[in-house]
Design an enzyme around this catalytic site. Sequence first.
Site, PDB file in Angstrom:
ATOM      1  N   HIS A   1      49.780  33.750  47.489  1.00  0.00           N
ATOM      2  CA  HIS A   1      48.706  34.593  46.990  1.00  0.00           C
ATOM      3  C   HIS A   1      48.259  35.689  47.938  1.00  0.00           C
ATOM      4  CE1 HIS A   1      45.370  35.602  44.459  1.00  0.00           C
ATOM      5  NE2 HIS A   1      44.469  35.254  45.340  1.00  0.00           N
TER       6      HIS A   1
ATOM      7  N   LEU B   1      38.147  41.053  48.075  1.00  0.00           N
ATOM      8  CA  LEU B   1      37.509  42.240  47.500  1.00  0.00           C
ATOM      9  C   LEU B   1      36.418  42.760  48.435  1.00  0.00           C
ATOM     10  CD1 LEU B   1      37.344  41.300  43.688  1.00  0.00           C
ATOM     11  CD2 LEU B   1      38.986  42.755  44.866  1.00  0.00           C
TER      12      LEU B   1
ATOM     13  N   GLY C   1      42.354  51.751  49.623  1.00  0.00           N
ATOM     14  CA  GLY C   1      42.728  53.161  49.684  1.00  0.00           C
ATOM     15  C   GLY C   1      41.736  54.038  48.943  1.00  0.00           C
TER      16      GLY C   1
ATOM     17  N   ASP D   1      55.434  47.000  52.207  1.00  0.00           N
ATOM     18  CA  ASP D   1      56.006  48.263  52.682  1.00  0.00           C
ATOM     19  C   ASP D   1      55.347  48.762  53.976  1.00  0.00           C
ATOM     20  OD1 ASP D   1      56.806  47.752  50.085  1.00  0.00           O
ATOM     21  OD2 ASP D   1      56.752  49.833  49.437  1.00  0.00           O
TER      22      ASP D   1
ATOM     23  N   GLU E   1      44.673  44.257  52.292  1.00  0.00           N
ATOM     24  CA  GLU E   1      45.515  43.092  52.584  1.00  0.00           C
ATOM     25  C   GLU E   1      46.570  43.381  53.644  1.00  0.00           C
ATOM     26  OE1 GLU E   1      47.071  41.021  49.176  1.00  0.00           O
ATOM     27  OE2 GLU E   1      48.306  39.714  50.411  1.00  0.00           O
TER      28      GLU E   1
ATOM     29  N   GLN F   1      48.321  32.505  52.547  1.00  0.00           N
ATOM     30  CA  GLN F   1      47.562  31.619  51.659  1.00  0.00           C
ATOM     31  C   GLN F   1      48.274  31.318  50.341  1.00  0.00           C
ATOM     32  OE1 GLN F   1      43.716  32.914  49.444  1.00  0.00           O
ATOM     33  NE2 GLN F   1      43.083  31.466  50.997  1.00  0.00           N
TER      34      GLN F   1
ATOM     35  N   HIS G   1      47.315  29.947  46.748  1.00  0.00           N
ATOM     36  CA  HIS G   1      46.171  29.679  45.880  1.00  0.00           C
ATOM     37  C   HIS G   1      46.469  28.422  45.080  1.00  0.00           C
ATOM     38  CE1 HIS G   1      43.225  30.152  42.712  1.00  0.00           C
ATOM     39  NE2 HIS G   1      42.690  31.176  43.326  1.00  0.00           N
TER      40      HIS G   1
ATOM     41  N   ARG H   1      41.713  32.666  54.039  1.00  0.00           N
ATOM     42  CA  ARG H   1      40.690  33.505  53.437  1.00  0.00           C
ATOM     43  C   ARG H   1      39.895  32.734  52.387  1.00  0.00           C
ATOM     44  NH1 ARG H   1      40.336  36.138  48.799  1.00  0.00           N
ATOM     45  NH2 ARG H   1      42.529  36.267  48.209  1.00  0.00           N
TER      46      ARG H   1
ATOM     47  N   GLY I   1      48.583  54.222  49.368  1.00  0.00           N
ATOM     48  CA  GLY I   1      48.144  53.080  48.566  1.00  0.00           C
ATOM     49  C   GLY I   1      46.867  53.418  47.829  1.00  0.00           C
ATOM     50  N   ALA I   2      46.863  53.116  46.528  1.00  0.00           N
ATOM     51  CA  ALA I   2      45.708  53.469  45.698  1.00  0.00           C
ATOM     52  C   ALA I   2      45.063  52.237  45.095  1.00  0.00           C
ATOM     53  CB  ALA I   2      46.126  54.456  44.610  1.00  0.00           C
ATOM     54  N   GLY I   3      45.025  51.155  45.854  1.00  0.00           N
ATOM     55  CA  GLY I   3      44.247  49.985  45.451  1.00  0.00           C
ATOM     56  C   GLY I   3      42.819  50.144  45.955  1.00  0.00           C
ATOM     57  N   GLY I   4      42.123  49.025  46.024  1.00  0.00           N
ATOM     58  CA  GLY I   4      40.708  49.071  46.383  1.00  0.00           C
ATOM     59  C   GLY I   4      40.438  49.710  47.733  1.00  0.00           C
TER      60      GLY I   4
ATOM     61  N   GLU J   1      39.796  31.044  40.736  1.00  0.00           N
ATOM     62  CA  GLU J   1      38.905  30.021  41.279  1.00  0.00           C
ATOM     63  C   GLU J   1      37.602  29.967  40.480  1.00  0.00           C
ATOM     64  OE1 GLU J   1      39.423  29.633  45.559  1.00  0.00           O
ATOM     65  OE2 GLU J   1      37.262  29.889  45.691  1.00  0.00           O
TER      66      GLU J   1
ATOM     67  N   PHE K   1      31.726  29.896  44.194  1.00  0.00           N
ATOM     68  CA  PHE K   1      33.134  30.099  44.525  1.00  0.00           C
ATOM     69  C   PHE K   1      33.502  29.209  45.707  1.00  0.00           C
ATOM     70  CE2 PHE K   1      36.743  32.902  43.730  1.00  0.00           C
ATOM     71  CZ  PHE K   1      36.466  33.301  42.447  1.00  0.00           C
TER      72      PHE K   1
ATOM     73  N   ARG L   1      40.812  27.154  49.805  1.00  0.00           N
ATOM     74  CA  ARG L   1      42.109  27.102  49.135  1.00  0.00           C
ATOM     75  C   ARG L   1      43.180  26.351  49.912  1.00  0.00           C
ATOM     76  NH1 ARG L   1      41.824  33.372  47.054  1.00  0.00           N
ATOM     77  NH2 ARG L   1      40.289  32.949  45.413  1.00  0.00           N
TER      78      ARG L   1
ATOM     79  N   LEU M   1      48.098  33.824  38.408  1.00  0.00           N
ATOM     80  CA  LEU M   1      46.862  33.264  38.945  1.00  0.00           C
ATOM     81  C   LEU M   1      45.881  32.838  37.862  1.00  0.00           C
ATOM     82  CD1 LEU M   1      45.261  32.850  41.585  1.00  0.00           C
ATOM     83  CD2 LEU M   1      44.258  35.078  41.166  1.00  0.00           C
TER      84      LEU M   1
END
Lengths: 231, 575
Positions: free
Chosen positions: B348, B396, B16, B217, B379, B236, B238, B390, B11-14, B251, B115, B282, B248
């Site tokens: 969400h 993030l 990873g 996955d 996540e 959750q 949203h 959350r 996984g190459a999101g935040g 918020e 927020f 939320r 989305l």
Amino acid sequence: MQVTLRIQRFNPETDTKPHYREYTVEVEPTDRVLDALNQVKWYQDGSLTYRRSCAHGICGSDAMRINGRNRLACKVLIKDLGPKITIEPLLGFKVIKDLVVDLEPFFAQYRTVKPYLVNDEPPPTRERLQTPEERELIEDTSKCILCACCTSACPIFWTTEWLGPAAIVNGHRFLFDSRDRATEERLAVLNQRFGVWRCRTIFNCTEACPRGIQVTHAIEQVKRRILFEQS
Amino acid sequence: MYHRFDAVIVGAGGAGLMAAAQLAGKCNVAVITKLYPVRSHTGAAQGGIAAALANVEEDHWIWHMFDTVKGGDYLVDQDAAEVLAREAIDAIIELEHWGFPFNRLPDGRIDQRRFGGHTRNFGEAPVRRSCYAADRTGHMILQTLYQQSIKNQVVFFDEFMMLDLLLTDDGVCTGVVALDVETGEFHVFHSKAVLLATGGYGRVFKVTSNALSLTGDGVAIVFRRGLPLEDMEFYQFHPTGIYKLGILLSEACRGEGGILRNGLGERFMERYAPTLLDLAPRDVVSRSIYHEIREGRGVEGKDYVYLDLTHLPKEVIETKLADNTDFVRTYLGLDPVVDPIPIQPTAHYAMGGIPTDVDGRVTVDAQNTPVPGLYAAGECACVSVHGANRLGTNSLVDLVVFGRRAGKHMLQFVQQNDLHPLPKEPDYRARAEVEWILENEGQEKVATIRAELQEAMMADASVFRTGDGLRRMQDKLVELRNRFTRITIDDRSRTFNTDLVEAIELGYLLDCAEAIVACALAREESRGAHYREDFPQRDDANWLKHTLVTRTSGGLELSYKPVIITRFQPKERTY
């Protein structure tokens, strides 16, 4: 409403060259082109191949030529195109299958502009300061999602090897960042023969950008920076 | 093909990429990703990332911790929430030093905005805690971390889909098996440590803000290997998804002053959360919207309400909410400067997932016994910092704080441990699954089963749940699983076979749905995002505990583990 999609197909395992196939789907006028593609893939022909992920214009996966223009399939609605829609892969890249192209050369160009902040001064314990005015200079170019719509819309890119608009946009993003310290190195890359000077200000890139980035303007700013730094 | 690395990140999101930044240059690390790196869904996060920098007004990490615990309806592990709130500050500064283009105050420091659920002095009033880059904060995190990966020369395997996790008989992780989507080849990644950072599974629901690729996955694969999942019943919704599309709207729209209005034009949040109003957490806002709709106060009696920005200065809408404005103009043909925006809650974020400790180590029981070499973050993981619900911006924070901690711990682990031998024929399960799908001949279509799953989950396992509805959903899942054995796909080729990919993903979605429903049916109380109409009260005496669900040969087994409470005793949750 009914629309006909005319889609360029190519399967390297069975085809020697690309061909077109037509599909008719039932969609809402407010549906995205991606929704129409999904209709085909999910219910008519599962072999139709394209990239997609976020489906709202943020991830940059589904860049393709739609009625001759580079668009994200998830960011253009059926009602803005009419009942006949031609869909083809991005120009200037090797086609892997159907609408999927090999983007490695695109990312290779991106990497040449050193797309990361360079600043070897010891950082403060808190944030480096940057005024809102300094920050504003990179507002536009930091929106880039690397979808390749701009670069593959550029006629120079179709015929000549050069950095291309997206790599320059990302060069600009750091060149104009008040925190960056690699101005000379960056200008050297952007000033080379295959750098910004290949741009003929055709504005195709600006028209193609799904994020509304003023791409040609950014390229011009880089050109001016090179001229002024040298004089 | 066979590869050997010290560490493999899936996984190459935040999460990873944050972990990769800790490992690059210090050990031999590879990132494998189903997509291209900058395509991951971290990039869709909009409004901000919270940290008690106190740049705009007084703030303290302990206030952030409290809000996180209360926001999670006291199901949060408080040791983890303390780590989150304290280390958020360092993580933000680190991102800034890497070039993240935060919005700034006139004096050059990072600007902060309000927020949902983030308050001053333990709930008194909203506080400015969210650091941001316009309304594309996630995009900038993803870009900044990818930029660091290029700088650090991280090795990527792009468009590689994980198919299996390799564990020895005594439960040590030794690598993963992946499919190279472009060529159809199988690749075995032999490694000392694996980090799963595969994201969520919003695609189990019909209306969702999640990308088409978010099919759980990593979560499903762990579950199939007999490891437990935690708190899967907490999902959750949203409050502000674009009507019907689920896209989305941040918020931050309400953080900048936007108001929710029902069909009568009333600011209905006055009834449900008199102090925080539209900036309540939320779960509270999503339920309130549905209450309004159920009582006939949706717009034109339909199943949506309005997000109203029309009273905000045009400049705020155009610049601080530029992407949101673009979405509304593109997909609805409306202009938020003058038109109220039709919205409905959208699936969400998964609070539950693969159980981990605060160093990202995957754990298997109530004693938090770790699986040697296996890590999870983001996540797909459940630390648990989000508990039953959350808070906005905390996803993030979770990515960068726990992605970083997992990466640091992995580095230590790979330096101190040897490579374990692979099991015999490590890719046999993965090959069997792919061959089965490619060769199966039946009458069922993947898309039809998936659509029925998403419809049914929306009806019976979303914001409002009942025992009857959940049992109906269980029956439906038995039927869908049965039909899944009779699928046929059209594309039998090896090259870039996304028909195959979608079939594999549907299998993962069915696993995730089964876990969600089993946990939700068992939990006979209402807490955070899990709302049982037949058990509408929170029940701390019986249910202040985490659910663990494990697949066994005899079906799904549920067990429970205690919530870690350090500073804040559970109290009634009002806003």
